[in-house]
Design a protein around this motif. Structure first.
Motif, PDB file in Angstrom:
ATOM      1  N   VAL A 240      10.296  -3.369 -28.018  1.00 24.47           N
ATOM      2  CA  VAL A 240      10.778  -2.551 -26.894  1.00 24.47           C
ATOM      3  C   VAL A 240      10.868  -3.414 -25.645  1.00 24.47           C
ATOM      4  O   VAL A 240      11.885  -3.418 -24.933  1.00 24.47           O
ATOM      5  N   ASN A 241       9.808  -4.178 -25.378  1.00 26.85           N
ATOM      6  CA  ASN A 241       9.788  -5.022 -24.184  1.00 26.85           C
ATOM      7  C   ASN A 241      10.771  -6.177 -24.285  1.00 26.85           C
ATOM      8  O   ASN A 241      11.374  -6.573 -23.277  1.00 26.85           O
ATOM      9  N   GLU A 278      11.086 -14.306 -19.866  1.00 28.37           N
ATOM     10  CA  GLU A 278      10.370 -13.045 -19.613  1.00 28.37           C
ATOM     11  C   GLU A 278      10.022 -12.411 -20.948  1.00 28.37           C
ATOM     12  O   GLU A 278      10.549 -11.376 -21.335  1.00 28.37           O
ATOM     13  N   GLY A 279       9.147 -13.084 -21.683  1.00 28.88           N
ATOM     14  CA  GLY A 279       8.773 -12.631 -23.010  1.00 28.88           C
ATOM     15  C   GLY A 279       8.027 -11.309 -22.979  1.00 28.88           C
ATOM     16  O   GLY A 279       7.497 -10.891 -21.945  1.00 28.88           O
ATOM     17  N   PRO A 280       7.948 -10.623 -24.110  1.00 31.83           N
ATOM     18  CA  PRO A 280       7.334  -9.292 -24.161  1.00 31.83           C
ATOM     19  C   PRO A 280       5.812  -9.303 -24.145  1.00 31.83           C
ATOM     20  O   PRO A 280       5.193  -8.276 -23.902  1.00 31.83           O
ATOM     21  N   VAL A 281       5.203 -10.459 -24.423  1.00 27.11           N
ATOM     22  CA  VAL A 281       3.741 -10.572 -24.458  1.00 27.11           C
ATOM     23  C   VAL A 281       3.324 -11.591 -23.395  1.00 27.11           C
ATOM     24  O   VAL A 281       3.675 -12.759 -23.483  1.00 27.11           O
ATOM     25  N   GLU A 282       2.577 -11.129 -22.408  1.00 28.75           N
ATOM     26  CA  GLU A 282       2.213 -11.997 -21.282  1.00 28.75           C
ATOM     27  C   GLU A 282       1.105 -12.969 -21.648  1.00 28.75           C
ATOM     28  O   GLU A 282       1.146 -14.139 -21.275  1.00 28.75           O
ATOM     29  N   GLU A 304     -17.926 -18.470 -24.879  1.00 29.22           N
ATOM     30  CA  GLU A 304     -17.054 -18.062 -23.779  1.00 29.22           C
ATOM     31  C   GLU A 304     -15.700 -17.580 -24.304  1.00 29.22           C
ATOM     32  O   GLU A 304     -15.235 -17.994 -25.369  1.00 29.22           O
ATOM     33  N   TRP A 305     -15.085 -16.696 -23.523  1.00 31.65           N
ATOM     34  CA  TRP A 305     -13.798 -16.117 -23.879  1.00 31.65           C
ATOM     35  C   TRP A 305     -12.667 -16.970 -23.310  1.00 31.65           C
ATOM     36  O   TRP A 305     -12.765 -17.473 -22.186  1.00 31.65           O
ATOM     37  N   VAL A 306     -11.596 -17.095 -24.090  1.00 31.78           N
ATOM     38  CA  VAL A 306     -10.428 -17.875 -23.669  1.00 31.78           C
ATOM     39  C   VAL A 306      -9.166 -17.037 -23.879  1.00 31.78           C
ATOM     40  O   VAL A 306      -8.984 -16.438 -24.943  1.00 31.78           O
ATOM     41  N   LEU A 307      -8.324 -17.010 -22.862  1.00 30.82           N
ATOM     42  CA  LEU A 307      -7.059 -16.281 -22.919  1.00 30.82           C
ATOM     43  C   LEU A 307      -5.930 -17.290 -22.743  1.00 30.82           C
ATOM     44  O   LEU A 307      -5.950 -18.099 -21.803  1.00 30.82           O
ATOM     45  N   VAL A 308      -4.957 -17.265 -23.622  1.00 32.18           N
ATOM     46  CA  VAL A 308      -3.823 -18.184 -23.537  1.00 32.18           C
ATOM     47  C   VAL A 308      -2.664 -17.465 -22.848  1.00 32.18           C
ATOM     48  O   VAL A 308      -2.197 -16.430 -23.326  1.00 32.18           O
ATOM     49  N   GLY A 309      -2.234 -18.005 -21.733  1.00 31.64           N
ATOM     50  CA  GLY A 309      -1.138 -17.404 -20.968  1.00 31.64           C
ATOM     51  C   GLY A 309       0.214 -17.811 -21.541  1.00 31.64           C
ATOM     52  O   GLY A 309       0.754 -18.870 -21.199  1.00 31.64           O
ATOM     53  N   LEU A 310       0.773 -16.979 -22.391  1.00 31.93           N
ATOM     54  CA  LEU A 310       2.065 -17.301 -23.014  1.00 31.93           C
ATOM     55  C   LEU A 310       3.173 -17.360 -21.961  1.00 31.93           C
ATOM     56  O   LEU A 310       3.987 -18.283 -21.948  1.00 31.93           O
ATOM     57  N   ALA A 311       3.217 -16.355 -21.095  1.00 35.14           N
ATOM     58  CA  ALA A 311       4.253 -16.316 -20.050  1.00 35.14           C
ATOM     59  C   ALA A 311       4.084 -17.474 -19.082  1.00 35.14           C
ATOM     60  O   ALA A 311       5.072 -18.082 -18.639  1.00 35.14           O
ATOM     61  N   VAL A 382      -2.697  -7.452 -18.540  1.00 36.64           N
ATOM     62  CA  VAL A 382      -2.046  -8.754 -18.704  1.00 36.64           C
ATOM     63  C   VAL A 382      -1.600  -9.016 -20.140  1.00 36.64           C
ATOM     64  O   VAL A 382      -1.127 -10.106 -20.447  1.00 36.64           O
ATOM     65  N   LEU A 383      -1.728  -8.036 -21.027  1.00 35.27           N
ATOM     66  CA  LEU A 383      -1.336  -8.266 -22.419  1.00 35.27           C
ATOM     67  C   LEU A 383       0.173  -8.197 -22.603  1.00 35.27           C
ATOM     68  O   LEU A 383       0.796  -9.145 -23.098  1.00 35.27           O
ATOM     69  N   LEU A 384       0.779  -7.071 -22.247  1.00 39.52           N
ATOM     70  CA  LEU A 384       2.216  -6.881 -22.448  1.00 39.52           C
ATOM     71  C   LEU A 384       2.971  -7.019 -21.138  1.00 39.52           C
ATOM     72  O   LEU A 384       2.473  -6.653 -20.075  1.00 39.52           O
ATOM     73  N   ARG A 385       4.186  -7.515 -21.218  1.00 41.69           N
ATOM     74  CA  ARG A 385       5.047  -7.698 -20.049  1.00 41.69           C
ATOM     75  C   ARG A 385       6.267  -6.806 -20.222  1.00 41.69           C
ATOM     76  O   ARG A 385       7.093  -7.001 -21.123  1.00 41.69           O
ATOM     77  N   GLY A 386       6.373  -5.789 -19.373  1.00 41.66           N
ATOM     78  CA  GLY A 386       7.499  -4.867 -19.477  1.00 41.66           C
ATOM     79  C   GLY A 386       7.341  -3.725 -18.495  1.00 41.66           C
ATOM     80  O   GLY A 386       6.419  -3.704 -17.675  1.00 41.66           O
ATOM     81  N   VAL A 387       8.256  -2.775 -18.568  1.00 41.87           N
ATOM     82  CA  VAL A 387       8.236  -1.617 -17.683  1.00 41.87           C
ATOM     83  C   VAL A 387       8.241  -0.342 -18.520  1.00 41.87           C
ATOM     84  O   VAL A 387       8.548  -0.361 -19.708  1.00 41.87           O
ATOM     85  N   ARG A 388       7.906   0.767 -17.877  1.00 37.71           N
ATOM     86  CA  ARG A 388       7.932   2.052 -18.587  1.00 37.71           C
ATOM     87  C   ARG A 388       9.318   2.681 -18.550  1.00 37.71           C
ATOM     88  O   ARG A 388       9.661   3.446 -19.446  1.00 37.71           O
ATOM     89  N   ARG A 389      10.119   2.366 -17.513  1.00 37.13           N
ATOM     90  CA  ARG A 389      11.465   2.929 -17.414  1.00 37.13           C
ATOM     91  C   ARG A 389      12.421   1.895 -16.822  1.00 37.13           C
ATOM     92  O   ARG A 389      12.058   1.171 -15.902  1.00 37.13           O
ATOM     93  N   LEU A 390      13.657   1.876 -17.344  1.00 33.36           N
ATOM     94  CA  LEU A 390      14.693   0.990 -16.800  1.00 33.36           C
ATOM     95  C   LEU A 390      15.981   1.796 -16.650  1.00 33.36           C
ATOM     96  O   LEU A 390      16.746   1.971 -17.601  1.00 33.36           O
ATOM     97  N   PRO A 391      16.269   2.335 -15.441  1.00 31.39           N
ATOM     98  CA  PRO A 391      17.475   3.132 -15.235  1.00 31.39           C
ATOM     99  C   PRO A 391      18.734   2.256 -15.251  1.00 31.39           C
ATOM    100  O   PRO A 391      18.798   1.229 -14.572  1.00 31.39           O
ATOM    101  N   VAL A 392      19.712   2.666 -16.045  1.00 28.76           N
ATOM    102  CA  VAL A 392      20.984   1.913 -16.104  1.00 28.76           C
ATOM    103  C   VAL A 392      22.143   2.916 -16.055  1.00 28.76           C
ATOM    104  O   VAL A 392      21.983   4.105 -16.306  1.00 28.76           O
ATOM    105  N   LEU A 393      23.320   2.392 -15.687  1.00 33.47           N
ATOM    106  CA  LEU A 393      24.550   3.175 -15.736  1.00 33.47           C
ATOM    107  C   LEU A 393      25.663   2.271 -16.241  1.00 33.47           C
ATOM    108  O   LEU A 393      25.523   1.072 -16.356  1.00 33.47           O
ATOM    109  N   TRP A 394      26.831   2.871 -16.527  1.00 38.02           N
ATOM    110  CA  TRP A 394      27.935   2.074 -17.068  1.00 38.02           C
ATOM    111  C   TRP A 394      29.268   2.729 -16.730  1.00 38.02           C
ATOM    112  O   TRP A 394      29.308   3.893 -16.297  1.00 38.02           O
TER     113      TRP A 394
END
Length: 394
Positions: A240-241, A278-282, A304-311, A382-394
């Motif tokens: 989706v993202n 702008e990948g879907p997983v941050e 210790e915890w490690v987080l890999v920043g894909l974005a 910080v897990l997913l990169r995206g929005v809940r709504r994207l208004p478009v027209l055509w």
């Protein structure tokens, strides 16, 4: 003394566009001690933002995915069961080999015609209205229909599943997450039992139920639940993202959109550049130092915890020149939007296929496609990169 960067202090601007913050961090070094935003429990951990270091971390066996190695049990593991995202070799090797017996590249390739049909049907419904929320009308129903058909989820259940999955992955209220996992666990148990009772089926979940190695090994009930969980959630939330972010990025870069419309042979490259830009997983899911190690000369203590920043890594200028420029002609190979190493995304070929079909169908059938206002409500955490709504027209 280690400086801790509090990501919460960057406020809503970080949620809407984290890339300037990641650029500041990369300029100071490839790894930093950070405190995550409140949505992610304000936990302190190490964040890798350099591309070379991120790629190495993703493949480093000393960084475990199984929290049990440091005495932790993740909520999804506790309530759903052991699955690919919280296991290490040899268990991970075994689970992955069992799923790849059924979820093959050949199976994915045969799905193109059905994905095209779903996309066309969604556009048949959407386009006469002249404007829509792209996610509600197209970017969400396409991958959820694909993954549910692949796994054999009844159509009448898909609305319920959507709400549960949203509450698990990107809940508006973090306090409901535990109960959402319980609901999802019960739903998956019922689904698996229904398939056992129905007898041999052609869907992927039915095949996983009866998949057996030459030595007689097969997935246990808990492992089946865990596998269904990973496939259902990872199989649609990220796609989706991917579709939404790609469309939004194209619409905000009109010269690149025009180039793609003029030459659709650039489509595959466009998807790869969208994944990089702008990948879907941050960020990756958490890793844990199973032993002491160093990343870029920074000592990481055992536990210790490690987080890999894909974005963050995919905008590293040392790997991708002019990284903040969206360029569909760029050679974006080497990005880590789908991860790297043994945990490389199992569904990457399907996600790419869905994005390619979706973008081509949308751009060909909606030549006047444009944004109908800004995207609304960037996803929390910080897990997913995206929005809940994207208004478009055509």
């Amino acid at each position: 003394m280690t400086v801790v960067v509090d990501l919460e202090e960057f406020g809503e601007a970080f949620r809407e566009d984290p890339h300037p913050v990641y650029a500041q961090l990369r300029a100071r070094g490839p790894i930093h001690r950070v405190r995550l935003p409140k949505q992610d429990d304000s936990r302190e951990m190490w964040l890798v933002v350099g591309h070379e270091q991120a790629r190495a971390a993703l493949a480093d066996p000393r960084l475990a995915k199984d929290g049990g190695k440091i005495g932790l049990t993740a909520m999804d593991e506790e309530l759903i069961g052991k699955h690919l995202l919280v296991s290490d070799p040899p268990q991970h090797t075994r689970l992955r080999s069992l799923i790849t017996r059924a979820f093959t590249a050949r199976r994915v390739a045969t799905m193109r015609q059905r994905i095209q049909q779903i996309a066309d049907e969604l556009l048949d419904t959407m386009l006469p209205h002249g404007r829509a929320d792209l996610i509600e009308s197209f970017a969400y129903p396409l991958p959820i229909t694909v993954i549910c058909e692949l796994l054999g989820v009844p159509e009448m259940d898909r609305g319920e599943f959507r709400q549960i999955s949203t509450d698990v992955v990107t809940p508006a209220d973090p306090t409901i997450k535990h109960d959402s996992f319980l609901r999802l666990s019960g739903y998956l148990d019922d689904l698996i039992e229904a398939k056992r009772s129905a007898g041999p089926g052609t869907d992927l979940l039915s095949e996983l139920i009866r998949t057996t190695t030459e030595e007689g090994d097969r997935l246990s009930p808990d492992e089946l639940r865990g596998m269904a969980y990973v496939l259902l959630l990872a199989g649609h939330e990220t796609t989706v993202n991917l579709i939404t972010n790609a469309v939004h990025t194209l619409l905000t870069h009109p010269e690149q959109l025009a180039a793609l419309r003029a030459d659709m042979t650039l489509l595959d490259g466009t998807v790869e550049e969208a994944l990089r830009y702008e990948g879907p997983v941050e960020t990756s899911t958490y890793r844990f130092a199973a032993e002491s190690l160093e990343i870029a000369g920074v000592p990481i203590a055992k536990g210790e915890w490690v987080l890999v920043g894909l974005a963050a890594a995919d905008r590293d200028a040392d790997r991708f020149p002019a990284p903040d420029r969206f360029d569909i002609r760029r050679d974006a190979r080497g990005h880590i939007a789908f991860g790297h190493g043994i945990h490389y995304c199992l569904g990457a070929p399907l996600a790419r296929l869905e994005a390619q079909v979706a973008l081509r169908a949308l751009l060909e059938r909606a030549p006047g496609l444009a944004l109908d206002g800004p995207p609304r409500e960037w996803l929390p955490g910080v897990l997913l990169r995206g929005v809940r709504r994207l208004p478009v027209l055509w």
